[in-house]
Design a protein around this motif. Structure first.
Motif, PDB file in Angstrom:
ATOM      1  N   ASN A  78       0.840  -1.194   0.000  1.00 18.13           N
ATOM      2  CA  ASN A  78       0.000   0.000   0.000  1.00 18.13           C
ATOM      3  C   ASN A  78       0.874   1.243   0.000  1.00 18.13           C
ATOM      4  OD1 ASN A  78      -2.407  -1.457   0.144  1.00 18.13           O
ATOM      5  ND2 ASN A  78      -2.229  -1.655   2.354  1.00 18.13           N
ATOM      6  N   TYR A  79       0.636   2.095  -0.980  1.00 22.33           N
ATOM      7  CA  TYR A  79       1.405   3.333  -1.112  1.00 22.33           C
ATOM      8  C   TYR A  79       0.516   4.550  -0.921  1.00 22.33           C
ATOM      9  CZ  TYR A  79       5.137   0.578  -3.303  1.00 22.33           C
ATOM     10  OH  TYR A  79       6.134  -0.323  -3.560  1.00 22.33           O
ATOM     11  N   VAL A  80       1.120   5.638  -0.512  1.00 26.05           N
ATOM     12  CA  VAL A  80       0.420   6.914  -0.391  1.00 26.05           C
ATOM     13  C   VAL A  80       0.256   7.546  -1.768  1.00 26.05           C
ATOM     14  CG1 VAL A  80       0.532   9.234   0.602  1.00 26.05           C
ATOM     15  CG2 VAL A  80       1.301   7.270   1.940  1.00 26.05           C
ATOM     16  N   TYR A  81       1.264   7.411  -2.610  1.00 27.44           N
ATOM     17  CA  TYR A  81       1.245   7.918  -3.982  1.00 27.44           C
ATOM     18  C   TYR A  81       1.224   6.720  -4.925  1.00 27.44           C
ATOM     19  CZ  TYR A  81       2.862  11.849  -1.280  1.00 27.44           C
ATOM     20  OH  TYR A  81       2.970  12.807  -0.318  1.00 27.44           O
ATOM     21  N   SER A  82       0.955   6.914  -6.168  1.00 29.31           N
ATOM     22  CA  SER A  82       0.860   5.808  -7.110  1.00 29.31           C
ATOM     23  C   SER A  82       2.243   5.234  -7.420  1.00 29.31           C
ATOM     24  CB  SER A  82       0.180   6.268  -8.399  1.00 29.31           C
ATOM     25  OG  SER A  82      -0.006   5.186  -9.268  1.00 29.31           O
ATOM     26  N   GLY A  83       2.650   4.215  -6.649  1.00 28.96           N
ATOM     27  CA  GLY A  83       3.914   3.535  -6.868  1.00 28.96           C
ATOM     28  C   GLY A  83       4.987   3.806  -5.837  1.00 28.96           C
ATOM     29  N   SER A  84       4.699   4.635  -4.831  1.00 30.72           N
ATOM     30  CA  SER A  84       5.721   4.963  -3.844  1.00 30.72           C
ATOM     31  C   SER A  84       5.104   5.670  -2.642  1.00 30.72           C
ATOM     32  CB  SER A  84       6.780   5.875  -4.470  1.00 30.72           C
ATOM     33  OG  SER A  84       7.783   6.212  -3.530  1.00 30.72           O
ATOM     34  N   ASN A  85       5.842   5.684  -1.555  1.00 36.33           N
ATOM     35  CA  ASN A  85       5.479   6.513  -0.403  1.00 36.33           C
ATOM     36  C   ASN A  85       6.255   7.823  -0.415  1.00 36.33           C
ATOM     37  OD1 ASN A  85       3.490   4.939   0.900  1.00 36.33           O
ATOM     38  ND2 ASN A  85       5.079   3.552   1.612  1.00 36.33           N
ATOM     39  N   ASP A  86       7.114   8.002  -1.399  1.00 39.65           N
ATOM     40  CA  ASP A  86       7.918   9.215  -1.567  1.00 39.65           C
ATOM     41  C   ASP A  86       7.451   9.923  -2.837  1.00 39.65           C
ATOM     42  OD1 ASP A  86       9.814  11.192  -1.949  1.00 39.65           O
ATOM     43  OD2 ASP A  86      11.536   9.839  -1.841  1.00 39.65           O
ATOM     44  N   ALA A  87       6.782  11.059  -2.677  1.00 39.63           N
ATOM     45  CA  ALA A  87       6.230  11.784  -3.822  1.00 39.63           C
ATOM     46  C   ALA A  87       7.300  12.129  -4.853  1.00 39.63           C
ATOM     47  CB  ALA A  87       5.531  13.057  -3.356  1.00 39.63           C
ATOM     48  N   ASP A  88       8.512  12.454  -4.420  1.00 39.80           N
ATOM     49  CA  ASP A  88       9.572  12.826  -5.370  1.00 39.80           C
ATOM     50  C   ASP A  88       9.924  11.706  -6.341  1.00 39.80           C
ATOM     51  OD1 ASP A  88       9.949  15.483  -4.662  1.00 39.80           O
ATOM     52  OD2 ASP A  88      11.456  15.009  -3.140  1.00 39.80           O
ATOM     53  N   GLU A  89       9.665  10.461  -5.977  1.00 38.15           N
ATOM     54  CA  GLU A  89       9.969   9.335  -6.861  1.00 38.15           C
ATOM     55  C   GLU A  89       8.978   9.197  -8.013  1.00 38.15           C
ATOM     56  OE1 GLU A  89      10.231   5.747  -4.599  1.00 38.15           O
ATOM     57  OE2 GLU A  89      12.037   6.387  -3.527  1.00 38.15           O
ATOM     58  N   VAL A  90       7.735   9.646  -7.810  1.00 35.84           N
ATOM     59  CA  VAL A  90       6.686   9.370  -8.804  1.00 35.84           C
ATOM     60  C   VAL A  90       5.873  10.584  -9.253  1.00 35.84           C
ATOM     61  CG1 VAL A  90       6.399   6.955  -8.126  1.00 35.84           C
ATOM     62  CG2 VAL A  90       5.062   8.720  -6.967  1.00 35.84           C
ATOM     63  N   LYS A 114       9.513  10.211 -14.256  1.00 38.55           N
ATOM     64  CA  LYS A 114       9.565   9.719 -12.865  1.00 38.55           C
ATOM     65  C   LYS A 114       9.341   8.215 -12.913  1.00 38.55           C
ATOM     66  CE  LYS A 114       9.745  13.603 -10.359  1.00 38.55           C
ATOM     67  NZ  LYS A 114      10.638  13.812  -9.244  1.00 38.55           N
ATOM     68  N   ASN A 115       9.420   7.538 -11.787  1.00 41.22           N
ATOM     69  CA  ASN A 115       9.196   6.099 -11.730  1.00 41.22           C
ATOM     70  C   ASN A 115       7.738   5.753 -12.014  1.00 41.22           C
ATOM     71  OD1 ASN A 115      11.867   5.749 -10.993  1.00 41.22           O
ATOM     72  ND2 ASN A 115      11.414   5.696  -8.816  1.00 41.22           N
ATOM     73  N   SER A 116       7.502   4.571 -12.559  1.00 40.88           N
ATOM     74  CA  SER A 116       6.139   4.094 -12.810  1.00 40.88           C
ATOM     75  C   SER A 116       5.578   3.449 -11.548  1.00 40.88           C
ATOM     76  CB  SER A 116       6.138   3.084 -13.957  1.00 40.88           C
ATOM     77  OG  SER A 116       6.824   1.909 -13.575  1.00 40.88           O
ATOM     78  N   ASN A 117       4.284   3.164 -11.592  1.00 42.30           N
ATOM     79  CA  ASN A 117       3.674   2.423 -10.487  1.00 42.30           C
ATOM     80  C   ASN A 117       3.814   0.923 -10.753  1.00 42.30           C
ATOM     81  OD1 ASN A 117       1.630   1.692 -12.322  1.00 42.30           O
ATOM     82  ND2 ASN A 117       0.093   3.014 -11.397  1.00 42.30           N
ATOM     83  N   GLY A 118       3.205   0.089  -9.937  1.00 47.87           N
ATOM     84  CA  GLY A 118       3.328  -1.360 -10.061  1.00 47.87           C
ATOM     85  C   GLY A 118       2.745  -1.930 -11.338  1.00 47.87           C
TER      86      GLY A 118
END
Length: 114
Positions: free
Chosen positions: A2-14, A31-35
């Motif tokens: 479970n993530y806070v943002y789509s694909g990460s818990n760090d907004a800067d990553e996604v 930025k990085n993609s989600n799962g």
């Protein structure tokens, strides 16, 4: 997971938001993609959704794949944008506006139903 943002818990990553966007949109996929391999589901531009907005819908509506009410005045906006804080990029945040609205941080995603 479970993530806070789509694909990460760090907004800067996604997500591109007011803290890192330089006050502009960015090319998709930087930025990085989600799962699921989808990019920019958090941040960059709010995405118009087909669902009509109802403030109380989630507490009264379907739990799995909620479709939203059948009628309404405003459509749902999801994902946050480059001009807003990362709070609006949370996967649980639902914004809304009248469908005739046109703002610099609104967009849409072309999708194909297979």
């Amino acid at each position: 997971q479970n993530y806070v943002y789509s694909g990460s818990n760090d907004a800067d990553e996604v997500a591109w938001d007011t803290s890192n966007s330089g006050s502009d949109t960015h090319e998709v996929g930087t930025k990085n993609s989600n799962g699921l391999g989808l990019y920019d589901m958090s941040g960059n531009v709010f995405e118009w959704c087909n669902d009509w907005y109802d403030n109380g819908y989630y507490s009264n509506g379907a739990v799995n794949n909620p479709q939203g009410p059948n009628i309404g005045t405003n459509r749902v906006l999801r994902g946050g944008s480059w001009i807003n804080s990362s709070y609006y990029s949370h996967i649980s945040y639902r914004g809304n506006n009248v469908p005739s609205s046109s703002l610099l941080d609104y967009g849409f995603r072309c999708a194909r139903d297979f």
